[in-house]
Design a protein around this motif. Structure first.
Motif, PDB file in Angstrom:
ATOM      1  N   ARG A  94       1.522  -1.638  -4.121  1.00  0.00           N
ATOM      2  CA  ARG A  94       0.662  -1.821  -2.941  1.00  0.00           C
ATOM      3  C   ARG A  94       0.893  -3.144  -2.232  1.00  0.00           C
ATOM      4  NH1 ARG A  94       0.687   2.706  -1.691  1.00  0.00           N
ATOM      5  NH2 ARG A  94       0.121   1.740   0.257  1.00  0.00           N
ATOM      6  N   THR A  95       1.698  -4.054  -2.792  1.00  0.00           N
ATOM      7  CA  THR A  95       1.833  -5.382  -2.177  1.00  0.00           C
ATOM      8  C   THR A  95       2.599  -5.280  -0.852  1.00  0.00           C
ATOM      9  OG1 THR A  95       3.933  -5.833  -3.268  1.00  0.00           O
ATOM     10  CG2 THR A  95       1.941  -6.490  -4.458  1.00  0.00           C
ATOM     11  N   GLU A  96       2.427  -6.305  -0.002  1.00  0.00           N
ATOM     12  CA  GLU A  96       3.146  -6.338   1.273  1.00  0.00           C
ATOM     13  C   GLU A  96       4.650  -6.439   1.027  1.00  0.00           C
ATOM     14  OE1 GLU A  96       0.493  -5.065   3.094  1.00  0.00           O
ATOM     15  OE2 GLU A  96       1.904  -5.843   4.565  1.00  0.00           O
ATOM     16  N   LEU A  97       5.040  -7.139  -0.059  1.00  0.00           N
ATOM     17  CA  LEU A  97       6.473  -7.250  -0.374  1.00  0.00           C
ATOM     18  C   LEU A  97       7.049  -5.861  -0.666  1.00  0.00           C
ATOM     19  CD1 LEU A  97       9.000  -8.916  -0.961  1.00  0.00           C
ATOM     20  CD2 LEU A  97       8.220  -9.154  -3.329  1.00  0.00           C
ATOM     21  N   ALA A  98       6.296  -5.062  -1.446  1.00  0.00           N
ATOM     22  CA  ALA A  98       6.772  -3.704  -1.770  1.00  0.00           C
ATOM     23  C   ALA A  98       6.879  -2.868  -0.485  1.00  0.00           C
ATOM     24  CB  ALA A  98       5.830  -3.029  -2.759  1.00  0.00           C
ATOM     25  N   GLY A  99       5.930  -3.071   0.450  1.00  0.00           N
ATOM     26  CA  GLY A  99       5.970  -2.335   1.716  1.00  0.00           C
ATOM     27  C   GLY A  99       7.173  -2.736   2.552  1.00  0.00           C
ATOM     28  N   ALA A 100       7.448  -4.034   2.594  1.00  0.00           N
ATOM     29  CA  ALA A 100       8.573  -4.518   3.395  1.00  0.00           C
ATOM     30  C   ALA A 100       9.899  -4.069   2.779  1.00  0.00           C
ATOM     31  CB  ALA A 100       8.524  -6.035   3.488  1.00  0.00           C
ATOM     32  N   THR A 101       9.990  -4.099   1.443  1.00  0.00           N
ATOM     33  CA  THR A 101      11.227  -3.655   0.776  1.00  0.00           C
ATOM     34  C   THR A 101      11.419  -2.159   1.016  1.00  0.00           C
ATOM     35  OG1 THR A 101      10.762  -5.266  -0.946  1.00  0.00           O
ATOM     36  CG2 THR A 101      12.482  -3.664  -1.431  1.00  0.00           C
ATOM     37  N   ALA A 102      10.319  -1.404   0.918  1.00  0.00           N
ATOM     38  CA  ALA A 102      10.398   0.047   1.157  1.00  0.00           C
ATOM     39  C   ALA A 102      10.899   0.318   2.571  1.00  0.00           C
ATOM     40  CB  ALA A 102       9.023   0.680   0.957  1.00  0.00           C
ATOM     41  N   SER A 103      10.366  -0.430   3.523  1.00  0.00           N
ATOM     42  CA  SER A 103      10.759  -0.232   4.915  1.00  0.00           C
ATOM     43  C   SER A 103      12.257  -0.525   5.088  1.00  0.00           C
ATOM     44  CB  SER A 103       9.893  -1.146   5.787  1.00  0.00           C
ATOM     45  OG  SER A 103      10.359  -1.181   7.091  1.00  0.00           O
ATOM     46  N   ALA A 104      12.754  -1.560   4.395  1.00  0.00           N
ATOM     47  CA  ALA A 104      14.179  -1.908   4.508  1.00  0.00           C
ATOM     48  C   ALA A 104      15.071  -0.825   3.900  1.00  0.00           C
ATOM     49  CB  ALA A 104      14.435  -3.253   3.831  1.00  0.00           C
ATOM     50  N   ILE A 105      14.738  -0.374   2.694  1.00  0.00           N
ATOM     51  CA  ILE A 105      15.624   0.617   2.059  1.00  0.00           C
ATOM     52  C   ILE A 105      15.477   2.001   2.720  1.00  0.00           C
ATOM     53  CG2 ILE A 105      15.728  -0.543  -0.199  1.00  0.00           C
ATOM     54  CD1 ILE A 105      13.877   2.185  -0.810  1.00  0.00           C
ATOM     55  N   ALA A 106      14.312   2.215   3.378  1.00  0.00           N
ATOM     56  CA  ALA A 106      14.070   3.504   4.036  1.00  0.00           C
ATOM     57  C   ALA A 106      14.954   3.679   5.272  1.00  0.00           C
ATOM     58  CB  ALA A 106      12.599   3.621   4.434  1.00  0.00           C
ATOM     59  N   ALA A 107      15.574   2.577   5.727  1.00  0.00           N
ATOM     60  CA  ALA A 107      16.460   2.686   6.885  1.00  0.00           C
ATOM     61  C   ALA A 107      17.855   3.154   6.474  1.00  0.00           C
ATOM     62  CB  ALA A 107      16.544   1.332   7.581  1.00  0.00           C
ATOM     63  N   VAL A 108      18.108   3.265   5.160  1.00  0.00           N
ATOM     64  CA  VAL A 108      19.436   3.683   4.673  1.00  0.00           C
ATOM     65  C   VAL A 108      19.477   5.219   4.614  1.00  0.00           C
ATOM     66  CG1 VAL A 108      21.038   3.573   2.713  1.00  0.00           C
ATOM     67  CG2 VAL A 108      19.617   1.569   3.296  1.00  0.00           C
ATOM     68  N   PRO A 109      20.334   5.858   5.428  1.00  0.00           N
ATOM     69  CA  PRO A 109      20.337   7.319   5.482  1.00  0.00           C
ATOM     70  C   PRO A 109      20.507   7.996   4.110  1.00  0.00           C
ATOM     71  CG  PRO A 109      21.677   6.428   7.256  1.00  0.00           C
ATOM     72  CD  PRO A 109      21.271   5.262   6.405  1.00  0.00           C
ATOM     73  N   ALA A 110      21.371   7.429   3.247  1.00  0.00           N
ATOM     74  CA  ALA A 110      21.623   8.066   1.943  1.00  0.00           C
ATOM     75  C   ALA A 110      20.383   7.991   1.042  1.00  0.00           C
ATOM     76  CB  ALA A 110      22.827   7.426   1.259  1.00  0.00           C
ATOM     77  N   VAL A 111      19.572   6.965   1.230  1.00  0.00           N
ATOM     78  CA  VAL A 111      18.324   6.860   0.458  1.00  0.00           C
ATOM     79  C   VAL A 111      17.382   7.970   0.919  1.00  0.00           C
ATOM     80  CG1 VAL A 111      16.243   5.453   0.120  1.00  0.00           C
ATOM     81  CG2 VAL A 111      18.505   4.393  -0.039  1.00  0.00           C
TER      82      VAL A 111
END
Ligand code: DC
Length: 227
Positions: A94-111
């Motif tokens: 739930r942390t903001e860091l986890a949200g920001a990391t999720a947002s970054a990796i979510a931009a990778v099409p293969a992910v």
């Protein structure tokens, strides 16, 4: 029953739009299953950080997305517990860091590709409420009802602030607002499955509206629909 006969309601929108709370309440009222797709992206981000994976290494991130196991354990009247690779990680996710990391990796099409089947596997009888950014556009384009929630950035930051404070996190409103705006921009501007309403989505601005009223409005749409 085959999957095609199982109704899906999709609730998409930006961070803090009320998606999570509204989707969960709706699933409860309907007695349907619930998919928190953001938690899957957050879990992959967390697993990637445990494995020291470079966030620029798309292949390693995609492997991590395919291999990470995520389990939700429901609790009455409380958020479910989330286990990532068997480790109870609910508050870390739930942390903001986890949200920001999720947002970054979510931009990778293969992910994103690695998580498609996982998300669709939540479609179980008697129905599914799916919460995310691309539920109505990519994962469940055939959903019976698609909702896109918005709210002003200020109100979203304030909601996040209250939520995180309640959970004991030390945060400031101005930092949250900055992070929300940055995350909105990244989620909306990525080339693959960007945050945007499906063409047939019902748009609801939740600024100044209580959760119960939004749930009632969506519920009325679902019940009026012959699925
Ligand atoms: O809904 P959330 O805040 O838990 O989502 C965290 C991040 O995961 C979000 O900033 C973007 C990404 N995400 C996504 O790209 N697609 C989804 N369906 C859900 C989340």
């Amino acid at each position: 029953m085959d999957k095609a006969g199982i109704p899906v309601v999709t609730i998409d929108g930006p961070s803090g739009s009320g998606k999570g709370t509204i989707s969960r309440a709706l699933a409860e009222r309907l007695g349907w299953h619930f998919l928190d797709s953001g938690a899957l992206y957050r879990a992959v981000g967390l697993a990637a950080s445990w494995a020291d994976i470079d966030l620029n290494d798309d292949d390693a991130l995609a492997r991590c997305a395919a291999e990470t196991s995520v389990q939700f354990v429901d609790r009455k009247g409380d958020d479910p517990l989330v286990f990532v690779n068997g480790v109870e990680s609910s508050s870390d996710l739930r942390t903001e860091l986890a949200g920001a990391t999720a947002s970054a990796i979510a931009a990778v099409p293969a992910v994103r590709a690695a998580l498609v089947d996982k998300q669709r596997s939540f479609r179980q009888a008697p129905g599914l409420v799916a919460d995310g950014r691309d539920m109505g556009t990519v994962i469940f384009p055939e959903a019976v009802i698609k909702v896109f929630l918005t709210a002003s950035a200020d109100e979203r930051a304030e909601r996040r602030y209250k939520q995180l404070k309640q959970k004991g996190f030390e945060v400031t409103l101005s930092t949250l607002l900055r992070e929300i705006l940055a995350r909105d921009a990244r989620d909306a501007e990525r080339p693959v499955a960007p945050l945007k309403p499906a063409s047939d989505a019902i748009l609801i601005d939740t600024t100044g509206i209580g959760i119960d009223e939004v749930v009632d409005r969506v519920l009325a749409q679902v019940l009026a629909n012959p699925y």
